[in-house]
Design a protein around this motif. Structure first.
Motif, PDB file in Angstrom:
ATOM      1  N   ARG A  34      10.129  -1.186  -7.096  1.00  0.00           N
ATOM      2  CA  ARG A  34       8.879  -0.419  -7.137  1.00  0.00           C
ATOM      3  C   ARG A  34       8.979   0.655  -8.211  1.00  0.00           C
ATOM      4  O   ARG A  34       9.933   1.421  -8.247  1.00  0.00           O
ATOM      5  CB  ARG A  34       8.618   0.216  -5.771  1.00  0.00           C
ATOM      6  N   SER A  35       7.980   0.725  -9.100  1.00  0.00           N
ATOM      7  CA  SER A  35       7.972   1.702 -10.190  1.00  0.00           C
ATOM      8  C   SER A  35       7.784   3.116  -9.636  1.00  0.00           C
ATOM      9  O   SER A  35       7.304   3.309  -8.517  1.00  0.00           O
ATOM     10  CB  SER A  35       6.837   1.397 -11.168  1.00  0.00           C
ATOM     11  N   GLU A  36       8.144   4.114 -10.435  1.00  0.00           N
ATOM     12  CA  GLU A  36       7.980   5.509 -10.012  1.00  0.00           C
ATOM     13  C   GLU A  36       6.512   5.831  -9.776  1.00  0.00           C
ATOM     14  O   GLU A  36       6.178   6.546  -8.842  1.00  0.00           O
ATOM     15  CB  GLU A  36       8.580   6.466 -11.042  1.00  0.00           C
ATOM     16  N   GLU A  37       5.634   5.293 -10.597  1.00  0.00           N
ATOM     17  CA  GLU A  37       4.196   5.526 -10.423  1.00  0.00           C
ATOM     18  C   GLU A  37       3.725   5.010  -9.065  1.00  0.00           C
ATOM     19  O   GLU A  37       3.003   5.705  -8.345  1.00  0.00           O
ATOM     20  CB  GLU A  37       3.423   4.824 -11.543  1.00  0.00           C
ATOM     21  N   LYS A  40       5.082   7.190  -6.170  1.00  0.00           N
ATOM     22  CA  LYS A  40       4.309   8.417  -5.973  1.00  0.00           C
ATOM     23  C   LYS A  40       3.074   8.150  -5.146  1.00  0.00           C
ATOM     24  O   LYS A  40       2.731   8.946  -4.274  1.00  0.00           O
ATOM     25  CB  LYS A  40       3.920   9.033  -7.317  1.00  0.00           C
ATOM     26  N   LEU A  41       2.405   7.035  -5.414  1.00  0.00           N
ATOM     27  CA  LEU A  41       1.212   6.674  -4.654  1.00  0.00           C
ATOM     28  C   LEU A  41       1.547   6.392  -3.194  1.00  0.00           C
ATOM     29  O   LEU A  41       0.891   6.887  -2.290  1.00  0.00           O
ATOM     30  CB  LEU A  41       0.538   5.451  -5.285  1.00  0.00           C
ATOM     31  N   GLN A  42       2.586   5.613  -2.961  1.00  0.00           N
ATOM     32  CA  GLN A  42       2.931   5.161  -1.608  1.00  0.00           C
ATOM     33  C   GLN A  42       3.648   6.224  -0.776  1.00  0.00           C
ATOM     34  O   GLN A  42       3.462   6.291   0.433  1.00  0.00           O
ATOM     35  CB  GLN A  42       3.814   3.915  -1.708  1.00  0.00           C
ATOM     36  N   VAL A  46      -1.341   8.682   3.409  1.00  0.00           N
ATOM     37  CA  VAL A  46      -1.753   8.745   4.812  1.00  0.00           C
ATOM     38  C   VAL A  46      -2.831   7.685   5.000  1.00  0.00           C
ATOM     39  O   VAL A  46      -3.819   7.649   4.255  1.00  0.00           O
ATOM     40  CB  VAL A  46      -2.292  10.152   5.169  1.00  0.00           C
ATOM     41  N   TYR A  47      -2.638   6.812   5.964  1.00  0.00           N
ATOM     42  CA  TYR A  47      -3.616   5.753   6.184  1.00  0.00           C
ATOM     43  C   TYR A  47      -3.635   5.309   7.640  1.00  0.00           C
ATOM     44  O   TYR A  47      -2.712   5.563   8.407  1.00  0.00           O
ATOM     45  CB  TYR A  47      -3.356   4.563   5.259  1.00  0.00           C
ATOM     46  N   VAL A  48      -4.751   4.652   7.979  1.00  0.00           N
ATOM     47  CA  VAL A  48      -4.930   4.036   9.283  1.00  0.00           C
ATOM     48  C   VAL A  48      -5.210   2.563   9.028  1.00  0.00           C
ATOM     49  O   VAL A  48      -6.055   2.210   8.203  1.00  0.00           O
ATOM     50  CB  VAL A  48      -6.100   4.687  10.059  1.00  0.00           C
ATOM     51  N   VAL A  49      -4.495   1.700   9.716  1.00  0.00           N
ATOM     52  CA  VAL A  49      -4.689   0.258   9.588  1.00  0.00           C
ATOM     53  C   VAL A  49      -5.264  -0.257  10.910  1.00  0.00           C
ATOM     54  O   VAL A  49      -4.852   0.165  11.983  1.00  0.00           O
ATOM     55  CB  VAL A  49      -3.369  -0.462   9.221  1.00  0.00           C
ATOM     56  N   LEU A  86      -0.791  -1.636  -0.651  1.00  0.00           N
ATOM     57  CA  LEU A  86      -1.279  -0.261  -0.649  1.00  0.00           C
ATOM     58  C   LEU A  86      -0.927   0.485  -1.922  1.00  0.00           C
ATOM     59  O   LEU A  86      -1.634   1.407  -2.324  1.00  0.00           O
ATOM     60  CB  LEU A  86      -0.744   0.497   0.566  1.00  0.00           C
ATOM     61  N   ASP A  87       0.164   0.087  -2.578  1.00  0.00           N
ATOM     62  CA  ASP A  87       0.559   0.750  -3.825  1.00  0.00           C
ATOM     63  C   ASP A  87      -0.034   0.070  -5.056  1.00  0.00           C
ATOM     64  O   ASP A  87       0.289   0.412  -6.177  1.00  0.00           O
ATOM     65  CB  ASP A  87       2.079   0.840  -3.942  1.00  0.00           C
ATOM     66  N   GLY A  88      -0.913  -0.925  -4.836  1.00  0.00           N
ATOM     67  CA  GLY A  88      -1.560  -1.614  -5.940  1.00  0.00           C
ATOM     68  C   GLY A  88      -0.822  -2.834  -6.449  1.00  0.00           C
ATOM     69  O   GLY A  88      -1.240  -3.457  -7.417  1.00  0.00           O
ATOM     70  N   THR A  89       0.268  -3.229  -5.785  1.00  0.00           N
ATOM     71  CA  THR A  89       1.060  -4.380  -6.197  1.00  0.00           C
ATOM     72  C   THR A  89       0.409  -5.673  -5.717  1.00  0.00           C
ATOM     73  O   THR A  89       0.069  -5.793  -4.537  1.00  0.00           O
ATOM     74  CB  THR A  89       2.484  -4.282  -5.618  1.00  0.00           C
ATOM     75  N   ASN A  90       0.240  -6.636  -6.612  1.00  0.00           N
ATOM     76  CA  ASN A  90      -0.242  -7.971  -6.234  1.00  0.00           C
ATOM     77  C   ASN A  90       0.894  -8.716  -5.559  1.00  0.00           C
ATOM     78  O   ASN A  90       2.021  -8.720  -6.064  1.00  0.00           O
ATOM     79  CB  ASN A  90      -0.708  -8.748  -7.468  1.00  0.00           C
TER      80      ASN A  90
END
Length: 142
Positions: A34-37, A40-42, A46-49, A86-90
């Motif tokens: 996982r990249s540093e960018e 930082k996002l992940q 805070v989230y609800v699933v 959630l971090d934008g990874t496909n």
């Protein structure tokens, strides 16, 4: 007896991530590349699933603090599907019921890993593993 109904029943509803309950985030992020960018996002997301059973499918909605639109996806046990994490990874993932546990296999351009979700009352634990490195995340039912 419908195994999907029995297993899914414990998961149905809304679950909030407990950031203080997360362990092994940095080590696991290293293991999956996982990249540093994306870290930082992940890291402090805070989230609800919410999980809802719909026939043979499980519909998932993720509401993330600071984002206008929720993420939505659906999965069928044993059937590979593509989605954006959630971090934008496909990723390509396959989820299966194993008794009362939900076993997940994930693959992205940076790596492959497995996760296991278990529910105990109003607590859910997600344990992810890659190359012998684990991360544990805790959720509470809301």
């Amino acid at each position: 007896m419908d195994a999907l109904s029995d297993a899914a029943a414990a998961y149905e509803g809304k679950w909030e991530i407990l950031l203080a309950g997360t362990t092994g985030f940095e080590e696991f992020s290293d293991a999956i590349g996982r990249s540093e960018e994306k870290r930082k996002l992940q890291r402090n997301l805070v989230y609800v699933v919410e999980y809802k059973k719909d026939g043979d499918n499980v519909n998932v909605t993720v509401e993330m603090q600071g984002f206008d639109q929720p993420m939505n996806f659906s999965w069928t046990p044993g059937v590979e599907f593509e989605y954006v994490g959630l971090d934008g990874t496909n990723m390509k993932s396959t989820f299966r019921w194993d008794g009362s546990a939900c076993r997940e296999e994930h693959a992205s351009v940076t790596g492959m890993w497995t996760s296991v979700r278990t529910v105990d009352g109003d607590s859910m634990t997600l344990t992810s593993e890659c190359n012998g490195v684990s991360m544990v995340e805790k959720f509470k039912r809301v």
